[in-house]
Design an enzyme around this catalytic site. Structure first.
Site, PDB file in Angstrom:
ATOM      1  N   ASP A 256      13.531  -3.322   0.182  1.00 51.08           N
ATOM      2  CA  ASP A 256      12.086  -3.103   0.232  1.00 51.08           C
ATOM      3  C   ASP A 256      11.723  -1.973   1.198  1.00 51.08           C
ATOM      4  O   ASP A 256      12.585  -1.238   1.675  1.00 51.08           O
ATOM      5  CB  ASP A 256      11.356  -4.405   0.570  1.00 51.08           C
ATOM      6  CG  ASP A 256      11.572  -4.883   2.000  1.00 51.08           C
ATOM      7  OD1 ASP A 256      12.165  -4.147   2.823  1.00 51.08           O
ATOM      8  OD2 ASP A 256      11.128  -6.000   2.310  1.00 51.08           O
ATOM      9  N   SER A 257      10.458  -1.849   1.490  1.00 50.56           N
ATOM     10  CA  SER A 257       9.953  -0.783   2.364  1.00 50.56           C
ATOM     11  C   SER A 257      10.575  -0.808   3.753  1.00 50.56           C
ATOM     12  O   SER A 257      10.673   0.222   4.413  1.00 50.56           O
ATOM     13  CB  SER A 257       8.432  -0.892   2.507  1.00 50.56           C
ATOM     14  OG  SER A 257       7.822  -0.830   1.249  1.00 50.56           O
TER      15      SER A 257
ATOM     16  N   HIS B 169       4.735   4.931  -1.384  1.00 50.88           N
ATOM     17  CA  HIS B 169       3.564   4.420  -0.668  1.00 50.88           C
ATOM     18  C   HIS B 169       2.442   5.440  -0.780  1.00 50.88           C
ATOM     19  O   HIS B 169       2.628   6.597  -0.414  1.00 50.88           O
ATOM     20  CB  HIS B 169       3.913   4.160   0.795  1.00 50.88           C
ATOM     21  CG  HIS B 169       4.980   3.124   0.946  1.00 50.88           C
ATOM     22  ND1 HIS B 169       6.314   3.416   0.757  1.00 50.88           N
ATOM     23  CD2 HIS B 169       4.914   1.801   1.241  1.00 50.88           C
ATOM     24  CE1 HIS B 169       7.024   2.316   0.933  1.00 50.88           C
ATOM     25  NE2 HIS B 169       6.197   1.317   1.232  1.00 50.88           N
TER      26      HIS B 169
END
Length: 185
Positions: free
Chosen positions: A100-101, A57
């Site tokens: 995922d995140s 990110h």
């Protein structure tokens, strides 16, 4: 009656229509995309194993608190089939699922294309740039199919390639680098 090849091509091209890119495309561009998808489906030269490697990110786009809460080790796997065209460019169809995140499962499937260069004559070293067109689904969006069109780049040696993309976004949304290993066999 639609054949499964027509359905496959329509699904892979769906993001172009949903984003309006199809209306700006020059005549024949969607036919080329469809033909490449069908040829890759019907005449694969290789099968591929996909292993997600990193999700990063962008630090300028998130608070430290958010970054600390995100998963940046997206373990998972995928499978695909691919071919190299007469120009040496790569075409692939793939399905992959990864954490995922938010550490929730995210499946993605689609078609990828990369113009490929081999800068060292006689070497297996290669790098590429292109795009992927597909559909993903995320837990935080209730697993509703979401069309994606993303840039793609790669560097590889022989059958092992590191492929990557960047998901653009705004503050606290998107701005994510995602990379995976592709082993061709």
């Amino acid at each position: 009656m639609k054949t499964h090849n027509d359905i496959l091509a329509a699904l892979a091209a769906l993001p172009l229509f949903l984003t309006g890119a199809a209306f700006a495309a020059e005549p024949g561009m969607l036919d080329t995309l469809r033909n490449n998808i069908v040829q890759t489906w019907e005449q694969p030269q290789h099968y591929d194993l996909y292993l997600p490697a990193i999700t990063w990110h962008a630090r300028f786009a998130y608070s430290q608190e958010k970054i600390d809460s995100y998963n940046e080790r997206p373990w998972g796997a995928g499978f695909g089939q691919s071919r190299w065209d007469e120009k040496g460019n790569w075409h692939g169809l793939y399905l992959m699922a990864f954490k995922d995140s938010f550490n929730k499962w995210e499946p993605i499937g689609g078609y990828g294309w990369e113009a490929t260069w081999r800068p060292l004559e006689g070497s297996d070293f290669h790098w590429g740039a292109g795009y992927t067109v597909g559909v993903t689904m995320r837990d935080n969006w209730r697993y509703i199919p979401i069309p994606v069109i993303l840039p793609m780049a790669s560097v590889g040696y022989g059958p092992l390639t590191l492929q990557m993309t960047y998901i653009p976004g705004t503050y606290d949304n998107g701005n994510v680098y995602f990379a995976w290993l592709r082993l061709q066999f």
